[in-house]
Write a protein that holds these residues in place. Structure first.
Motif, PDB file in Angstrom:
ATOM      1  N   GLU A  58       0.850  -1.192   0.000  1.00  0.00           N
ATOM      2  CA  GLU A  58       0.000   0.000   0.000  1.00  0.00           C
ATOM      3  C   GLU A  58       0.881   1.236   0.000  1.00  0.00           C
ATOM      4  O   GLU A  58       1.858   1.319   0.747  1.00  0.00           O
ATOM      5  CB  GLU A  58      -0.925   0.029   1.228  1.00  0.00           C
ATOM      6  N   GLU A 148      -7.850   2.137  -3.132  1.00  0.00           N
ATOM      7  CA  GLU A 148      -8.555   1.948  -1.862  1.00  0.00           C
ATOM      8  C   GLU A 148      -9.501   3.120  -1.657  1.00  0.00           C
ATOM      9  O   GLU A 148      -9.072   4.278  -1.655  1.00  0.00           O
ATOM     10  CB  GLU A 148      -7.551   1.865  -0.702  1.00  0.00           C
ATOM     11  N   ASP A 178     -11.732   0.283   1.918  1.00  0.00           N
ATOM     12  CA  ASP A 178     -10.836   0.519   3.046  1.00  0.00           C
ATOM     13  C   ASP A 178     -11.635   0.726   4.340  1.00  0.00           C
ATOM     14  O   ASP A 178     -12.795   1.120   4.297  1.00  0.00           O
ATOM     15  CB  ASP A 178     -10.011   1.780   2.754  1.00  0.00           C
TER      16      ASP A 178
HETATM   17 MG    MG Z   1      -5.733   2.453   2.869  1.00  0.00          MG
END
Ligand code: MG
Ligand code: C2E
Ligand code: MG
Ligand code: MG
Length: 278
Positions: A58, A148, A178
């Motif tokens: 991420e 996300e 998310d």
């Molecule tokens: Mg995130």
């Protein structure tokens, strides 16, 4: 008239409020400079499976402020969303991530990277063109890119968000929901959105070992996801006991300090290479 003026005068002479207004104006000016001068640094946090193989990462932005040091996103993202500056930050994060994706691909690492996308950015008319341009300029494969989004993003204008998501999905970009289970949570979004993955919010992960309610919610999320053929990744996994608990719930995707901290890009490469060399 006196009353209206009175209200304005009170606001003007309230030192705390005036201080806040000055600080906001300063932050706005600083952020605009930061975007123009690209003062942001993108950190990458690896995501792992149960055998600690890296399955993705991420992108998490930090602001290298010239006088205040490295600032976490909690200090400026919400403000950037409120003031319309988020698109400028989002573009820089996407550019860095797509550059990295291209380099990873060239080096034989075929992992996807997830980028947090604010609703305010997704809703901008130029959003789709931006993505298109960045993919073209960097040569990154759209299949390696994940976005996300949060449920709170949806309430603003679900129709447009879904429309833009479907366009991006056609390119091969995938979506994660998310902070699942928090905010303006609505299960109907799971049905309405082209989502591939749910991120189980760290607030449930943190106490699941000791709190029966959190454990029950997590269990529900895994069962629901299974029935809907969605992936689940647990965020904020910081302890071995949490990992073990999640394994029992059927979790095979993890993100958290137990596996890897968010790292500057050079250190992320090192982590990747050392993990693959084992
Ligand atoms: Mg995130
Ligand atoms: P998020 O997307 O839910 O990101 C996960 C946050 O949890 C990150 O905080 C990460 O550093 C932190 N984290 C990871 N593992 C653990 C753990 O084991 N324990 C704990 N306590 N925390 C862990 P960070 O980097 O401060 O980011 C905070 C939030 O800021 C993100 O939450 C996301 O909503 C937002 N954000 C970050 N980067 C961007 C960006 O480029 N664009 C936008 N729009 N938002 C961003
Ligand atoms: Mg999250
Ligand atoms: Mg969050």
């Amino acid at each position: 008239r006196a009353k209206a003026q009175g209200r304005n005068t009170i606001q003007y002479y309230d030192p705390a409020m005036q201080q806040e207004a000055v600080e906001r104006a300063q932050l706005y000016a600083d952020l605009r400079t930061a975007i123009a001068e690209e003062q942001f640094e993108v950190y990458y946090q690896a995501q792992s499976d149960a055998s600690e193989r890296i399955i993705g990462a991420e992108a998490l932005v930090r602001w290298n402020h010239p006088t205040r040091g490295l600032l976490a996103p909690g200090r400026f993202i919400e403000f950037a969303e409120e003031t319309g500056l988020i698109g400028g930050i989002g573009r820089l994060v996407l550019k860095s991530t797509c550059h990295l994706l291209k380099h990873l691909d060239d080096a034989g690492y075929s992992i996807p990277i997830a980028v947090n996308i604010s609703a305010e950015h997704i809703l901008q008319p130029e959003f789709l063109q931006d993505i298109h341009d960045i993919l073209q300029a960097t040569g990154a494969k759209p299949e390696r890119l994940k976005f996300e989004i949060t449920e709170s993003a949806m309430i603003r204008d679900t129709h447009t968000v879904v429309e833009h998501m479907l366009e991006l999905q056609k390119l091969g970009i995938r979506f994660s929901l998310d902070d699942f289970g928090t905010g303006y949570s609505s299960l109907s979004y799971l049905k309405a959105l082209p989502i591939h993955e749910i991120k189980l919010d760290l607030r449930f992960v943190q106490d699941m070992v000791i709190n029966k309610d959190d454990a029950a919610i997590a269990d529900l999320v895994f069962n629901l996801a299974k029935a809907m053929k969605l992936e689940v990744i647990a965020e904020g996994v910081a302890q071995e006991t949490q990992k073990d608990f999640l394994l029992k719930l059927g979790c095979n995707r993890f993100q958290g300090f137990l596996f890897c901290h968010p790292l500057p890009v050079a250190e992320f490469w090192q982590f990747l290479e050392s993990t693959h060399a084992e």
